[in-house]
Design a protein around this motif. Structure first.
Motif, PDB file in Angstrom:
ATOM      1  N   ALA A 245       1.291  -1.238   0.044  1.00  0.00           N
ATOM      2  CA  ALA A 245      -0.046   0.019   0.083  1.00  0.00           C
ATOM      3  C   ALA A 245       1.369   0.877   0.324  1.00  0.00           C
ATOM      4  N   ASP A 246       0.307   2.195  -0.398  1.00  0.00           N
ATOM      5  CA  ASP A 246       0.770   2.995  -0.462  1.00  0.00           C
ATOM      6  C   ASP A 246       0.111   4.892  -0.481  1.00  0.00           C
ATOM      7  N   ILE A 247       0.582   5.456   0.662  1.00  0.00           N
ATOM      8  CA  ILE A 247      -0.659   6.691   0.826  1.00  0.00           C
ATOM      9  C   ILE A 247       0.273   8.002   0.818  1.00  0.00           C
ATOM     10  N   GLY A 248      -0.175   9.555  -0.158  1.00  0.00           N
ATOM     11  CA  GLY A 248       0.411  10.153   0.692  1.00  0.00           C
ATOM     12  C   GLY A 248       0.158  11.068  -0.067  1.00  0.00           C
ATOM     13  N   ARG A 249       0.409  12.359  -0.237  1.00  0.00           N
ATOM     14  CA  ARG A 249       0.504  13.726  -1.582  1.00  0.00           C
ATOM     15  C   ARG A 249       1.416  13.645  -2.981  1.00  0.00           C
ATOM     16  N   THR A 250       1.362  13.951  -3.847  1.00  0.00           N
ATOM     17  CA  THR A 250       2.636  14.019  -4.757  1.00  0.00           C
ATOM     18  C   THR A 250       2.393  15.362  -5.619  1.00  0.00           C
ATOM     19  N   GLY A 251       3.295  15.389  -6.517  1.00  0.00           N
ATOM     20  CA  GLY A 251       3.047  16.742  -7.915  1.00  0.00           C
ATOM     21  C   GLY A 251       3.983  17.327  -8.295  1.00  0.00           C
ATOM     22  N   PRO A 252       3.863  17.847  -9.326  1.00  0.00           N
ATOM     23  CA  PRO A 252       5.688  17.768 -10.181  1.00  0.00           C
ATOM     24  C   PRO A 252       6.245  18.883  -9.060  1.00  0.00           C
ATOM     25  N   SER A 253       7.398  18.828  -9.459  1.00  0.00           N
ATOM     26  CA  SER A 253       8.747  18.900  -8.497  1.00  0.00           C
ATOM     27  C   SER A 253       8.189  20.794  -8.676  1.00  0.00           C
ATOM     28  N   GLY A 254       8.302  21.175  -7.384  1.00  0.00           N
ATOM     29  CA  GLY A 254       8.194  22.423  -6.740  1.00  0.00           C
ATOM     30  C   GLY A 254       6.426  23.236  -6.547  1.00  0.00           C
ATOM     31  N   LEU A 255       5.718  22.227  -7.301  1.00  0.00           N
ATOM     32  CA  LEU A 255       4.421  22.469  -7.203  1.00  0.00           C
ATOM     33  C   LEU A 255       3.909  22.213  -6.452  1.00  0.00           C
ATOM     34  N   ARG A 256       1.660  22.730  -6.311  1.00  0.00           N
ATOM     35  CA  ARG A 256       1.594  21.280  -5.141  1.00  0.00           C
ATOM     36  C   ARG A 256       1.097  20.352  -5.705  1.00  0.00           C
ATOM     37  N   MET A 257       0.603  19.897  -3.993  1.00  0.00           N
ATOM     38  CA  MET A 257       0.763  18.036  -3.924  1.00  0.00           C
ATOM     39  C   MET A 257      -0.749  17.632  -4.096  1.00  0.00           C
ATOM     40  N   VAL A 258      -1.563  16.816  -4.739  1.00  0.00           N
ATOM     41  CA  VAL A 258      -2.188  16.144  -4.533  1.00  0.00           C
ATOM     42  C   VAL A 258      -2.894  15.024  -4.218  1.00  0.00           C
ATOM     43  N   GLY A 259      -3.355  14.218  -2.944  1.00  0.00           N
ATOM     44  CA  GLY A 259      -3.463  13.113  -2.428  1.00  0.00           C
ATOM     45  C   GLY A 259      -3.768  11.978  -4.133  1.00  0.00           C
ATOM     46  N   TYR A 260      -3.277  10.937  -3.171  1.00  0.00           N
ATOM     47  CA  TYR A 260      -3.250   9.465  -4.042  1.00  0.00           C
ATOM     48  C   TYR A 260      -3.425   8.274  -3.239  1.00  0.00           C
ATOM     49  N   GLN A 261      -3.849   7.594  -2.914  1.00  0.00           N
ATOM     50  CA  GLN A 261      -3.881   5.681  -2.483  1.00  0.00           C
ATOM     51  C   GLN A 261      -3.759   5.593  -3.193  1.00  0.00           C
TER      52      GLN A 261
ATOM     53  N   GLN B 208      -7.413   8.591  -9.334  1.00  0.00           N
ATOM     54  CA  GLN B 208      -7.400   7.739 -11.027  1.00  0.00           C
ATOM     55  C   GLN B 208      -8.361   7.285 -11.233  1.00  0.00           C
ATOM     56  N   ALA B 209      -8.976   6.009 -10.074  1.00  0.00           N
ATOM     57  CA  ALA B 209      -9.479   5.177 -10.197  1.00  0.00           C
ATOM     58  C   ALA B 209      -9.477   4.073 -11.923  1.00  0.00           C
ATOM     59  N   THR B 210      -7.592   3.548 -12.041  1.00  0.00           N
ATOM     60  CA  THR B 210      -6.815   3.209 -12.768  1.00  0.00           C
ATOM     61  C   THR B 210      -6.349   1.825 -12.267  1.00  0.00           C
ATOM     62  N   PRO B 211      -7.164   0.761 -12.780  1.00  0.00           N
ATOM     63  CA  PRO B 211      -6.504  -0.480 -12.051  1.00  0.00           C
ATOM     64  C   PRO B 211      -5.007  -1.044 -13.663  1.00  0.00           C
ATOM     65  N   TYR B 212      -4.336  -0.897 -13.395  1.00  0.00           N
ATOM     66  CA  TYR B 212      -2.371  -1.215 -14.017  1.00  0.00           C
ATOM     67  C   TYR B 212      -2.217  -2.171 -13.668  1.00  0.00           C
ATOM     68  N   LEU B 213      -1.215  -3.133 -14.128  1.00  0.00           N
ATOM     69  CA  LEU B 213      -0.098  -3.703 -13.440  1.00  0.00           C
ATOM     70  C   LEU B 213       1.709  -3.480 -14.276  1.00  0.00           C
ATOM     71  N   GLN B 214       2.703  -3.556 -13.024  1.00  0.00           N
ATOM     72  CA  GLN B 214       3.456  -2.764 -12.879  1.00  0.00           C
ATOM     73  C   GLN B 214       4.435  -4.390 -13.194  1.00  0.00           C
ATOM     74  N   LEU B 215       5.438  -4.153 -14.724  1.00  0.00           N
ATOM     75  CA  LEU B 215       6.361  -5.665 -14.228  1.00  0.00           C
ATOM     76  C   LEU B 215       8.132  -4.585 -14.777  1.00  0.00           C
ATOM     77  N   ARG B 216       8.272  -4.944 -13.202  1.00  0.00           N
ATOM     78  CA  ARG B 216      10.205  -4.662 -13.551  1.00  0.00           C
ATOM     79  C   ARG B 216      10.882  -6.315 -13.816  1.00  0.00           C
ATOM     80  N   ALA B 217      11.629  -6.187 -14.515  1.00  0.00           N
ATOM     81  CA  ALA B 217      12.211  -7.363 -14.667  1.00  0.00           C
ATOM     82  C   ALA B 217      14.368  -6.568 -14.953  1.00  0.00           C
TER      83      ALA B 217
END
Length: 593
Positions: A380-396, A433-442
């Motif tokens: 789980a990842d909960i916090g606020r984020t945004g472009p560098s130096g600009l306003r941040m918005v919440g995400y979960q 964002q109401a987005t399901p997604y799949l992150q792959l790293r190898a």
């Protein structure tokens, strides 16, 4: 003339352990220079020189005239076992000085070691009694190394077949008249057997039941195999509280036909502190410190607190911070493996984005073999984020991580051979964002020992990433892919490679492709140098990008320590990237990969 060769003669391949009982002369010395006259076989000449007491001690331990005479008299006897081991049973050794040793002489006495090898004896007849034939073909030179290697191969095969008490003895007969050697092996395979439950010895404050269960997971009730004991020892050491561990096999089977095993351990200090520093151009300095307890509740539980401050040297409000708590519980709820829980508090102020977050993961991890490890669990990842130096918005974000790792390298800190593979798949859902997604790293890396002695290493690495069912703008900034910097493509600023936003800041992408090749050369005892080329690209689409590839190249130096190499690299971009500097300097502990 025939004779039975004693065991000592056939195994005398390395220099004799018995040294002349001499002391360095306290008074005048008799200088000399000893050499081996070439025999026509350069390999034999090298072995003779290494075995020679005259040669090895002439500068290391100068002696007087009587000592030199003693060494000359002992030389033929010292070289005899080596010549026999190489198949030269009729060889003659002479030590020929150009004069007599004299104390205080101005010029060293020239001494020549002359070896008349005579014919090399051949391996005439090989037989095996009582077991499968030993893989040793007659007709070749009668060399001890060949005989011993064949014997070791046959014994290893019997033990690998589940026969822990297998024995293989040999009798060697030399026929001097025929200039030949006969070898008879006597095999006692013994019965196949399973491992008995382990007995634990040496624990003081660690629950021995934990050690026993970890060892039994690999051994108890399973067919004997030397590889299993190696794996069980590695599992016990991986618990953390022990400075050493060894597994001793019984010399006889128990009443149920099983092989007894004893796990002997030695505890080490449970509390430990560690710290490291690093520096990267355009990113600044990083300082990391950690405290851990390796036996928190007496069951080999590991609790670790780690703090890191990075981007030091920038403005204070652009400093990064991380505080993490990790708890590893072995054998959770009686199951093999470990339960790994991590709670982290993050503050990130990067050129690509700003972020304040709390992350939580609960992973069940298990070693499948000596080389394969897997883990899975919710994240789980909960916090606020945004472009560098600009306003941040919440995400979960909530997800479920699945990871597999493979490691066949010979060292965690300074690998010289083997492979490392790592694959991670994380189905996730971004609530805002109401987005399901799949992150792959190898990723994959391999290490090739070009010199055979670990001093010239070719290291190669590749990595890829893909964001499926989502475009970069559909997920928070930290879920996107970035490239550039010390652990990625050296020569480019941190995270500078890839798409950019309207303010010319790194925007991140939906795919990642990286590759590196590095040649590492050691010189002297503790120093080394490297030359490398890195490449990477970040794309907007989910598939690996093949355009906009950026390439950096550079050189570096290494200073090797007991805790790994200290690294200093300098790199330059071969293809300029908008928003990136023209060079990079990287300082840290450990190789770049």
């Amino acid at each position: 003339m025939r004779g039975v060769l004693p065991v000592a003669a056939i195994i005398a391949v390395v220099p004799c352990a018995v040294m002349a009982q001499e002391e360095e002369a306290a008074g005048p010395i008799a200088p000399y220079e000893a050499v081996v006259r070439p025999t026509g076989d350069s390999n034999l000449d090298r072995l003779l020189a290494a075995q020679s007491l005259l040669i090895s001690q002439q500068t290391r331990a100068p002696t007087d005239a009587d000592g030199v005479r003693s060494r000359m008299d002992a030389e033929p006897t010292r070289l005899r076992p080596l010549l026999d081991a190489e198949g030269f049973y009729a060889a003659q050794v002479q030590v020929v000085p150009e004069g007599q040793p004299q104390n205080g002489a101005e010029q060293p006495l020239k001494i020549e070691i002359r070896v008349e090898t005579g014919p090399r004896y051949t391996l005439r007849h090989v037989e095996t009694r009582g077991g499968p034939p030993v893989p040793l073909e007659p007709g070749g030179p009668a060399r001890a190394e060949v005989v011993l290697a064949a014997q070791a191969t046959a014994l290893t095969a019997m033990r690998a077949a589940g026969r822990p008490l297998a024995r293989l003895e040999r009798q060697v007969t030399v026929d001097h008249d025929a200039r030949a050697m006969d070898v008879a092996f006597v095999s006692t395979p013994g019965a196949t057997a399973n491992f008995a439950p382990a007995v634990v010895d040496g624990t003081v404050r660690v629950d021995p039941e934990v050690v026993r269960r970890v060892a039994d997971a690999r051994l108890a009730g399973r067919l004997y195999s030397p590889a299993r004991t190696v794996g069980a020892r590695a599992d016990v050491m991986a618990l953390g509280p022990f400075g050493s561990a060894r597994i001793e096999e019984g010399e006889a089977l128990d009443a149920e036909g099983r092989l007894p095993v004893t796990v002997r351990v030695q505890e080490r200090p449970f509390r430990a502190l560690s710290a490291s520093v690093a520096y990267e151009t355009n990113y600044g300095a990083s300082v990391r410190g950690a405290w851990e307890h390796r036996n928190l509740f007496g069951g080999a539980e590991n609790f670790r607190v780690e703090a890191e401050v990075s981007r030091l040297g920038n403005e204070f409000d652009r400093t990064n911070g991380r505080l993490s708590f990790t708890y590893r519980n072995p054998l959770p709820l009686g199951y093999d493996g470990s339960l790994l829980t991590n709670l982290s508090f993050l503050r990130e102020r990067l050129d690509s984005y700003d972020r304040d977050a709390v992350t939580l993961s609960v992973l069940y991890e298990r070693r499948l073999t000596d080389r394969w490890t897997v883990n899975a669990g919710p994240v789980a990842d909960i916090g606020r984020t945004g472009p560098s130096g600009l306003r941040m918005v919440g995400y979960q974000i909530a997800g479920f991580q699945m990871q597999a790792r493979y490691d066949s390298t010979d060292s965690a800190l300074d690998p010289r051979r083997g492979w490392r593979l790592d694959g991670r798949l994380t189905p996730s859902y971004a609530f805002v964002q109401a987005t399901p997604y799949l992150q792959l790293r190898a990723s994959a890396s391999t290490y090739i020992d070009l010199s055979g002695n670990g001093r010239s290493i070719l290291a190669m690495r590749a990595a890829l990433g893909s964001l499926l069912n989502a475009r970069p703008g559909d997920v928070p900034f930290n879920q996107r892919f970035y490239a550039g910097g010390g652990g990625s493509v050296r020569g480019y600023s941190y995270q500078s490679i890839g798409p950019r936003d309207a303010l010319n800041k790194p925007a991140g992408g939906a795919s990642l492709l990286e590759a590196s090749i590095e040649f590492r050369q050691r010189f002297l005892d503790s120093f080394g140098a490297v030359v490398f080329v890195d490449a990477g690209a970040v794309g907007d689409r989910s598939f690996a990008p093949t355009d906009e590839i950026r390439v950096g190249a550079g050189v570096g130096v290494r200073y090797y320590t007991a805790i790994g190499p200290v690294r200093a690299d300098v790199a330059m971009p071969l293809i300029r990237q908008q928003g990136s500097s023209g060079f990079g300097v990287y300082l840290g502990l450990g190789h770049s990969f």
